[in-house]
Write a protein that holds these residues in place. Structure first.
Motif, PDB file in Angstrom:
ATOM      1  N   GLU A 185       6.084  15.291   6.131  1.00  0.00           N
ATOM      2  CA  GLU A 185       4.623  15.234   6.219  1.00  0.00           C
ATOM      3  C   GLU A 185       3.950  15.907   5.031  1.00  0.00           C
ATOM      4  O   GLU A 185       2.826  15.569   4.663  1.00  0.00           O
ATOM      5  N   ARG A 186       4.654  16.849   4.404  1.00  0.00           N
ATOM      6  CA  ARG A 186       4.077  17.628   3.296  1.00  0.00           C
ATOM      7  C   ARG A 186       4.596  17.184   1.934  1.00  0.00           C
ATOM      8  O   ARG A 186       4.470  17.903   0.952  1.00  0.00           O
ATOM      9  N   GLY A 187       5.194  16.020   1.875  1.00  0.00           N
ATOM     10  CA  GLY A 187       5.615  15.456   0.603  1.00  0.00           C
ATOM     11  C   GLY A 187       7.043  15.727   0.209  1.00  0.00           C
ATOM     12  O   GLY A 187       7.476  15.340  -0.882  1.00  0.00           O
ATOM     13  N   GLY A 188       7.815  16.387   1.068  1.00  0.00           N
ATOM     14  CA  GLY A 188       9.229  16.613   0.796  1.00  0.00           C
ATOM     15  C   GLY A 188      10.052  15.406   1.190  1.00  0.00           C
ATOM     16  O   GLY A 188       9.539  14.421   1.738  1.00  0.00           O
ATOM     17  N   THR A 189      11.336  15.454   0.925  1.00  0.00           N
ATOM     18  CA  THR A 189      12.226  14.351   1.276  1.00  0.00           C
ATOM     19  C   THR A 189      13.446  14.881   2.011  1.00  0.00           C
ATOM     20  O   THR A 189      13.856  16.029   1.820  1.00  0.00           O
ATOM     21  N   ALA A 190      14.026  14.026   2.837  1.00  0.00           N
ATOM     22  CA  ALA A 190      15.252  14.360   3.559  1.00  0.00           C
ATOM     23  C   ALA A 190      16.375  13.506   2.990  1.00  0.00           C
ATOM     24  O   ALA A 190      16.367  12.278   3.118  1.00  0.00           O
ATOM     25  N   ALA A 191      17.334  14.150   2.336  1.00  0.00           N
ATOM     26  CA  ALA A 191      18.449  13.415   1.740  1.00  0.00           C
ATOM     27  C   ALA A 191      19.503  13.071   2.779  1.00  0.00           C
ATOM     28  O   ALA A 191      20.034  11.963   2.794  1.00  0.00           O
ATOM     29  N   VAL A 192      19.800  14.014   3.649  1.00  0.00           N
ATOM     30  CA  VAL A 192      20.823  13.822   4.680  1.00  0.00           C
ATOM     31  C   VAL A 192      20.402  14.565   5.941  1.00  0.00           C
ATOM     32  O   VAL A 192      19.957  15.711   5.879  1.00  0.00           O
ATOM     33  N   GLY A 193      20.562  13.927   7.091  1.00  0.00           N
ATOM     34  CA  GLY A 193      20.372  14.606   8.360  1.00  0.00           C
ATOM     35  C   GLY A 193      18.960  14.511   8.913  1.00  0.00           C
ATOM     36  O   GLY A 193      18.118  13.819   8.366  1.00  0.00           O
ATOM     37  N   PRO A 194      18.788  15.247  10.050  1.00  0.00           N
ATOM     38  CA  PRO A 194      19.731  16.208  10.632  1.00  0.00           C
ATOM     39  C   PRO A 194      20.982  15.537  11.207  1.00  0.00           C
ATOM     40  O   PRO A 194      20.896  14.499  11.840  1.00  0.00           O
ATOM     41  N   LEU A 195      22.128  16.187  10.957  1.00  0.00           N
ATOM     42  CA  LEU A 195      23.402  15.751  11.494  1.00  0.00           C
ATOM     43  C   LEU A 195      24.002  16.864  12.348  1.00  0.00           C
ATOM     44  O   LEU A 195      23.745  18.046  12.117  1.00  0.00           O
ATOM     45  N   SER A 196      24.816  16.470  13.309  1.00  0.00           N
ATOM     46  CA  SER A 196      25.444  17.441  14.191  1.00  0.00           C
ATOM     47  C   SER A 196      26.719  17.981  13.568  1.00  0.00           C
ATOM     48  O   SER A 196      27.603  17.217  13.170  1.00  0.00           O
ATOM     49  N   PHE A 197      26.786  19.307  13.459  1.00  0.00           N
ATOM     50  CA  PHE A 197      27.991  20.011  13.032  1.00  0.00           C
ATOM     51  C   PHE A 197      28.200  21.170  14.005  1.00  0.00           C
ATOM     52  O   PHE A 197      27.788  22.291  13.735  1.00  0.00           O
ATOM     53  N   PRO A 198      28.765  20.903  15.195  1.00  0.00           N
ATOM     54  CA  PRO A 198      28.905  21.949  16.201  1.00  0.00           C
ATOM     55  C   PRO A 198      29.452  23.236  15.597  1.00  0.00           C
ATOM     56  O   PRO A 198      30.397  23.184  14.797  1.00  0.00           O
ATOM     57  N   PRO A 199      28.811  24.395  15.901  1.00  0.00           N
ATOM     58  CA  PRO A 199      27.821  24.610  16.957  1.00  0.00           C
ATOM     59  C   PRO A 199      26.375  24.553  16.486  1.00  0.00           C
ATOM     60  O   PRO A 199      25.561  25.432  16.797  1.00  0.00           O
ATOM     61  N   GLY A 200      25.994  23.515  15.743  1.00  0.00           N
ATOM     62  CA  GLY A 200      24.615  23.417  15.298  1.00  0.00           C
ATOM     63  C   GLY A 200      24.320  22.085  14.645  1.00  0.00           C
ATOM     64  O   GLY A 200      25.084  21.126  14.763  1.00  0.00           O
ATOM     65  N   ARG A 201      23.189  22.039  13.945  1.00  0.00           N
ATOM     66  CA  ARG A 201      22.756  20.836  13.253  1.00  0.00           C
ATOM     67  C   ARG A 201      22.220  21.223  11.884  1.00  0.00           C
ATOM     68  O   ARG A 201      21.640  22.300  11.724  1.00  0.00           O
ATOM     69  N   ALA A 202      22.414  20.346  10.906  1.00  0.00           N
ATOM     70  CA  ALA A 202      22.009  20.661   9.540  1.00  0.00           C
ATOM     71  C   ALA A 202      21.357  19.462   8.889  1.00  0.00           C
ATOM     72  O   ALA A 202      21.566  18.310   9.281  1.00  0.00           O
ATOM     73  N   ALA A 203      20.545  19.751   7.866  1.00  0.00           N
ATOM     74  CA  ALA A 203      19.945  18.700   7.048  1.00  0.00           C
ATOM     75  C   ALA A 203      19.806  19.224   5.633  1.00  0.00           C
ATOM     76  O   ALA A 203      19.649  20.423   5.405  1.00  0.00           O
ATOM     77  N   LEU A 204      19.878  18.298   4.685  1.00  0.00           N
ATOM     78  CA  LEU A 204      19.684  18.622   3.288  1.00  0.00           C
ATOM     79  C   LEU A 204      18.370  17.994   2.848  1.00  0.00           C
ATOM     80  O   LEU A 204      18.167  16.786   2.991  1.00  0.00           O
ATOM     81  N   LEU A 205      17.466  18.812   2.301  1.00  0.00           N
ATOM     82  CA  LEU A 205      16.114  18.383   1.967  1.00  0.00           C
ATOM     83  C   LEU A 205      15.796  18.695   0.508  1.00  0.00           C
ATOM     84  O   LEU A 205      16.539  19.411  -0.168  1.00  0.00           O
TER      85      LEU A 205
END
Length: 273
Positions: free
Chosen positions: A108-128
């Motif tokens: 919403e603020r002009g950034g981009t999401a390259a990958v994710g969010p993806l599940s990597f137990p015990p959590g979730r990650a994204a690369l922005l």
């Protein structure tokens, strides 16, 4: 890309599971740093020689390792740059309570999401990437085992080099709930020409865009720089050169290095922050 991640890696860590820290209680602050590489063995050899790190496995599989400094988890290595067609680079990860919300806010603020969010137990990650192109990650879930020791030892520090520190602080603050007044949130202050991020009283990140009152510099390539605290800056620089890396700049207190795979990082004299 993501990681090597905030996941414990061996059965020796099982007793510590009682002290699990999650991003619901620690949010907005840097919680991990990760390196994408092409050659896992070569990367381990380089950082063992330069920074004295030892290694253990990670739950994510054979392409991932956890780096240890004096027994404390320091960083993650993922040998997936070629496999996933990603750049070789160090990336900071920030703790978030909800990865989906953080990604939506970034977009919403002009950034981009390259990958994710993806599940990597015990959590979730994204690369922005922020709106100026600086890459960063977010992590929702349990933090790496013995994370409190990592935080107290402060083996890493991050700094954003960007074109407009105030604009960047607003971008990250709105995504990561900085200065929101919520219990546990990070505080943001302006000190010495930089935006300074504090978590529980400690400085955990800085945002720098050059001289005060100067116009944004279009030549700056915005990026997060990872700093590792060391006892001997010159020794690390010489070791980097000896093992296939290079020294980009160096003084008595700090050296900017490039590893043998091309990833840039900084070694800084260990001193109170």
């Amino acid at each position: 890309m993501n990681q090597d991640t905030p996941v414990s890696g061996s059965s020796a860590d099982e007793p510590r599971r009682r002290e699990v820290v999650s991003t619901h209680s620690v949010f907005g602050a840097p919680c991990w740093v990760s390196l994408t590489s092409r050659d896992l063995e070569a990367t381990q050899d380089f950082y063992a020689a330069v920074l004295g790190w030892r290694w253990r496995g990670a739950k994510l599989g054979e392409h991932f390792r956890i780096a240890l400094a004096n027994g404390v988890p320091v960083a993650g290595i993922a040998a997936v740059a070629a496999m996933w067609q990603m750049a070789v680079a160090w990336t900071p990860y920030f703790a978030v309570a909800d990865a989906d919300v953080a990604v939506s806010r970034a977009r919403e603020r002009g950034g981009t999401a390259a990958v994710g969010p993806l599940s990597f137990p015990p959590g979730r990650a994204a690369l922005l990437a922020d709106r100026d192109g600086a890459t960063f990650g977010i992590w929702q879930g349990e933090l790496v085992s013995n994370w409190e020791a990592w935080r107290r030892a402060a083996p890493t520090f991050i700094r954003l080099h960007t074109r407009d520190a105030f604009d960047s602080a607003i971008f990250y603050g709105e995504i990561l709930d900085w200065a929101s007044g919520q219990p546990g949130c990070c505080e943001v202050e302006y000190e010495g020409g930089e935006v300074v991020l504090r978590s529980q009283g400690d400085i955990v990140a800085r945002i720098d865009s050059g001289a005060v009152e100067a116009a944004p510099d279009p030549s700056v390539r915005p990026h997060w720089q990872i700093h590792f605290a060391v006892a001997d800056v010159a020794g690390c620089a010489r070791a980097a050169e000896k093992h296939g890396g290079s020294v980009l700049s160096e003084d008595d207190h700090e050296a900017v290095l490039r590893d043998a795979d091309g990833a840039q990082f900084t070694v800084t004299s260990r001193r109170p922050r």
